[in-house]
Design a protein around this motif. Sequence first.
Motif, PDB file in Angstrom:
ATOM      1  N   ILE A 140     -22.843  41.366  42.799  1.00 20.97           N
ATOM      2  CA  ILE A 140     -23.862  41.024  42.094  1.00 20.97           C
ATOM      3  C   ILE A 140     -24.202  39.780  42.946  1.00 20.97           C
ATOM      4  O   ILE A 140     -23.379  38.612  43.223  1.00 20.97           O
ATOM      5  CB  ILE A 140     -23.762  40.704  40.537  1.00 20.97           C
ATOM      6  N   LEU A 141     -25.765  39.707  43.092  1.00 20.69           N
ATOM      7  CA  LEU A 141     -26.155  38.487  44.090  1.00 20.69           C
ATOM      8  C   LEU A 141     -26.565  37.383  43.053  1.00 20.69           C
ATOM      9  O   LEU A 141     -26.435  36.262  43.663  1.00 20.69           O
ATOM     10  CB  LEU A 141     -27.284  38.664  45.213  1.00 20.69           C
ATOM     11  N   THR A 142     -27.192  37.442  42.042  1.00 18.73           N
ATOM     12  CA  THR A 142     -27.867  36.547  41.211  1.00 18.73           C
ATOM     13  C   THR A 142     -26.971  36.522  39.948  1.00 18.73           C
ATOM     14  O   THR A 142     -26.732  37.293  39.165  1.00 18.73           O
ATOM     15  CB  THR A 142     -29.251  36.979  40.682  1.00 18.73           C
ATOM     16  N   SER A 143     -26.734  35.048  39.281  1.00 18.75           N
ATOM     17  CA  SER A 143     -26.127  35.039  38.199  1.00 18.75           C
ATOM     18  C   SER A 143     -26.729  35.346  37.144  1.00 18.75           C
ATOM     19  O   SER A 143     -26.177  35.652  35.830  1.00 18.75           O
ATOM     20  CB  SER A 143     -25.807  33.254  38.058  1.00 18.75           C
ATOM     21  N   ALA A 144     -28.026  35.579  37.152  1.00 15.70           N
ATOM     22  CA  ALA A 144     -28.776  36.260  35.951  1.00 15.70           C
ATOM     23  C   ALA A 144     -28.590  37.347  35.620  1.00 15.70           C
ATOM     24  O   ALA A 144     -28.652  37.932  34.361  1.00 15.70           O
ATOM     25  CB  ALA A 144     -30.179  35.983  36.139  1.00 15.70           C
ATOM     26  N   GLN A 145     -27.808  38.213  36.564  1.00 16.14           N
ATOM     27  CA  GLN A 145     -27.426  39.573  36.299  1.00 16.14           C
ATOM     28  C   GLN A 145     -26.031  39.795  35.973  1.00 16.14           C
ATOM     29  O   GLN A 145     -25.520  41.178  35.689  1.00 16.14           O
ATOM     30  CB  GLN A 145     -27.871  40.543  37.464  1.00 16.14           C
ATOM     31  N   LEU A 146     -25.479  38.832  35.870  1.00 12.34           N
ATOM     32  CA  LEU A 146     -23.952  39.068  35.482  1.00 12.34           C
ATOM     33  C   LEU A 146     -23.632  39.666  34.199  1.00 12.34           C
ATOM     34  O   LEU A 146     -22.898  40.747  34.214  1.00 12.34           O
ATOM     35  CB  LEU A 146     -23.122  37.699  35.664  1.00 12.34           C
ATOM     36  N   ALA A 173     -19.117  47.333  34.412  1.00  7.04           N
ATOM     37  CA  ALA A 173     -18.554  47.046  35.598  1.00  7.04           C
ATOM     38  C   ALA A 173     -17.221  46.487  35.372  1.00  7.04           C
ATOM     39  O   ALA A 173     -17.137  45.911  34.445  1.00  7.04           O
ATOM     40  CB  ALA A 173     -19.119  45.997  36.336  1.00  7.04           C
ATOM     41  N   ASP A 174     -16.072  46.995  36.020  1.00  8.80           N
ATOM     42  CA  ASP A 174     -14.794  46.680  35.746  1.00  8.80           C
ATOM     43  C   ASP A 174     -14.486  45.143  36.264  1.00  8.80           C
ATOM     44  O   ASP A 174     -13.708  44.539  36.059  1.00  8.80           O
ATOM     45  CB  ASP A 174     -13.734  47.670  36.091  1.00  8.80           C
ATOM     46  N   GLU A 175     -15.166  45.218  37.721  1.00  2.00           N
ATOM     47  CA  GLU A 175     -14.867  43.923  38.390  1.00  2.00           C
ATOM     48  C   GLU A 175     -16.195  43.597  39.058  1.00  2.00           C
ATOM     49  O   GLU A 175     -17.075  44.510  39.771  1.00  2.00           O
ATOM     50  CB  GLU A 175     -14.035  44.443  39.470  1.00  2.00           C
ATOM     51  N   GLU A 218     -33.233  39.679  46.259  1.00  2.00           N
ATOM     52  CA  GLU A 218     -31.817  39.622  45.471  1.00  2.00           C
ATOM     53  C   GLU A 218     -32.057  40.114  44.111  1.00  2.00           C
ATOM     54  O   GLU A 218     -31.149  40.977  43.521  1.00  2.00           O
ATOM     55  CB  GLU A 218     -31.246  38.115  45.483  1.00  2.00           C
ATOM     56  N   ALA A 219     -32.860  39.743  43.222  1.00  2.00           N
ATOM     57  CA  ALA A 219     -33.248  40.349  41.950  1.00  2.00           C
ATOM     58  C   ALA A 219     -33.345  41.968  42.002  1.00  2.00           C
ATOM     59  O   ALA A 219     -32.742  42.656  41.081  1.00  2.00           O
ATOM     60  CB  ALA A 219     -34.281  39.507  41.580  1.00  2.00           C
ATOM     61  N   GLN A 220     -34.126  42.606  42.794  1.00  2.00           N
ATOM     62  CA  GLN A 220     -34.123  43.699  42.994  1.00  2.00           C
ATOM     63  C   GLN A 220     -33.261  44.496  43.162  1.00  2.00           C
ATOM     64  O   GLN A 220     -32.803  45.681  42.785  1.00  2.00           O
ATOM     65  CB  GLN A 220     -35.366  44.156  43.878  1.00  2.00           C
ATOM     66  N   ALA A 221     -32.295  43.993  44.115  1.00  2.00           N
ATOM     67  CA  ALA A 221     -31.080  44.394  44.677  1.00  2.00           C
ATOM     68  C   ALA A 221     -30.213  44.671  43.525  1.00  2.00           C
ATOM     69  O   ALA A 221     -29.365  45.630  43.294  1.00  2.00           O
ATOM     70  CB  ALA A 221     -30.527  43.887  45.993  1.00  2.00           C
ATOM     71  N   ASP A 222     -30.134  43.540  42.588  1.00  2.00           N
ATOM     72  CA  ASP A 222     -29.207  43.370  41.562  1.00  2.00           C
ATOM     73  C   ASP A 222     -29.630  44.720  40.618  1.00  2.00           C
ATOM     74  O   ASP A 222     -28.746  45.303  39.962  1.00  2.00           O
ATOM     75  CB  ASP A 222     -29.140  42.187  41.070  1.00  2.00           C
ATOM     76  N   MET A 223     -30.846  44.791  40.138  1.00  2.00           N
ATOM     77  CA  MET A 223     -31.262  45.784  39.227  1.00  2.00           C
ATOM     78  C   MET A 223     -30.861  47.196  39.810  1.00  2.00           C
ATOM     79  O   MET A 223     -30.361  47.887  39.050  1.00  2.00           O
ATOM     80  CB  MET A 223     -32.695  45.684  39.126  1.00  2.00           C
ATOM     81  N   ASN A 224     -31.128  47.277  41.247  1.00  2.00           N
ATOM     82  CA  ASN A 224     -30.599  48.721  41.740  1.00  2.00           C
ATOM     83  C   ASN A 224     -29.196  48.765  41.680  1.00  2.00           C
ATOM     84  O   ASN A 224     -28.929  50.032  41.243  1.00  2.00           O
ATOM     85  CB  ASN A 224     -30.991  48.836  43.140  1.00  2.00           C
ATOM     86  N   THR A 225     -28.343  47.894  41.697  1.00  2.00           N
ATOM     87  CA  THR A 225     -26.897  47.926  41.565  1.00  2.00           C
ATOM     88  C   THR A 225     -26.526  48.289  40.156  1.00  2.00           C
ATOM     89  O   THR A 225     -25.817  49.189  39.851  1.00  2.00           O
ATOM     90  CB  THR A 225     -26.211  46.649  41.831  1.00  2.00           C
ATOM     91  N   ILE A 226     -27.184  47.770  39.079  1.00  2.00           N
ATOM     92  CA  ILE A 226     -27.039  48.028  37.668  1.00  2.00           C
ATOM     93  C   ILE A 226     -27.164  49.417  37.280  1.00  2.00           C
ATOM     94  O   ILE A 226     -26.665  50.112  36.625  1.00  2.00           O
ATOM     95  CB  ILE A 226     -27.609  47.074  36.833  1.00  2.00           C
ATOM     96  N   ILE A 227     -28.506  49.820  37.837  1.00  2.00           N
ATOM     97  CA  ILE A 227     -28.994  51.324  37.692  1.00  2.00           C
ATOM     98  C   ILE A 227     -27.896  52.250  38.314  1.00  2.00           C
ATOM     99  O   ILE A 227     -27.427  53.181  37.555  1.00  2.00           O
ATOM    100  CB  ILE A 227     -30.415  51.519  38.262  1.00  2.00           C
ATOM    101  N   THR A 228     -27.478  51.936  39.470  1.00  2.00           N
ATOM    102  CA  THR A 228     -26.392  52.881  39.863  1.00  2.00           C
ATOM    103  C   THR A 228     -25.327  52.797  39.150  1.00  2.00           C
ATOM    104  O   THR A 228     -24.658  53.901  38.934  1.00  2.00           O
ATOM    105  CB  THR A 228     -26.225  52.190  41.318  1.00  2.00           C
TER     106      THR A 228
END
Length: 336
Positions: free
Chosen positions: A225-231, A239-241, A198-208
């Motif tokens: 986003i899966l983890t609240s830490a990356q909100l 991110a618009d939404e 989950e943490a790695q998936a969120d980091m990949n999402t933010i980089i994208t």
Amino acid sequence: MAKKQYRVPIYFQWIKSPIVLRILFLIIILNISFGTVIHFVEPEEFPLIFDGVWWAIVTTATLGYGDFVPVSITGRIIAIVLILIGTGFVTTYFVMLATNTVKIQNAILEGKVKYQGQDHIVIIGWNERVRETLEQLKEIVNKPMSIVLIDESLKELPIQDIPIHFIKGNSTFDHVLLEANIPKAKIVIITADQSKEEAQADMNTIITLLSVKGLNPNVYTIVEILTSAQLKNADRAGADEIIQTNMLSSYVIINSVMSNGMSNTLLKLLDQLKGSKLTFVDVKEEYLYKTYQELLNELLVQNQLVIGIKRRGETIVNPPLLTEIKEHDRLLIIKS
């Protein structure tokens, strides 16, 4: 003194041109040449040069209409040479044309063809949530949509009954995003990569997300986003939404624990609200300074149920009845 501009020799331009075009050009020259020759060899049988060219085309295409036929030995020798040379060229041309068509079709299915359109929706990442989203869109949207899917794990386009342009590649790379024509996209949806933690998936999402915003700062982005830490990081990245999948699931579980059977009820409720039935609307001038209760009663007559107010980025569901509607508020309503 002006520097002389170098011109590419015609021979190299010819070599670099597509082979299908080169063969087609040779076929045209061949038919014109043989058609002209047969006209001068047998002027009585081929009164016009066009008659000769027509005969040459029909001969090389192996159609054999028989409306023009050489009768002299010289004319028939010319016909034999044309058949031996021309038929080979024509056959090669159609074989290569069919081969190129198959290659293009396979390239599209395998995600190797650049998207040329604009105002399209780009979906990054493939999973069952994306499949269900596309199925829902197909039901509720009447007009055709331009959708581009970017995914690195898929070998070919995973769905055939919905028109989707597939781009295979890593969405964090600019050249892959450019293949999807991100600079001219209208909406970009970035889903969480289920193959990663989950943490790695969120980091990949933010980089994208950073890569997308770098190419098109104005595009509307929806990220999962899966983890609240990356909100906060997703918000900082532009991110618009933000869709918090795990939090939404936890709310459903909590309601099911407190009231048994609630999950099915919520699912049916959301199914009935899909599309544009649940939406935000801007406050009209005549609604200003009215209470929530007054506005609720007024819009109920119009088959619109107000269930909340969005104010300064915060959404208040079922606010106190005496809450006053202010400028820049937005109403959360359910349309019938």
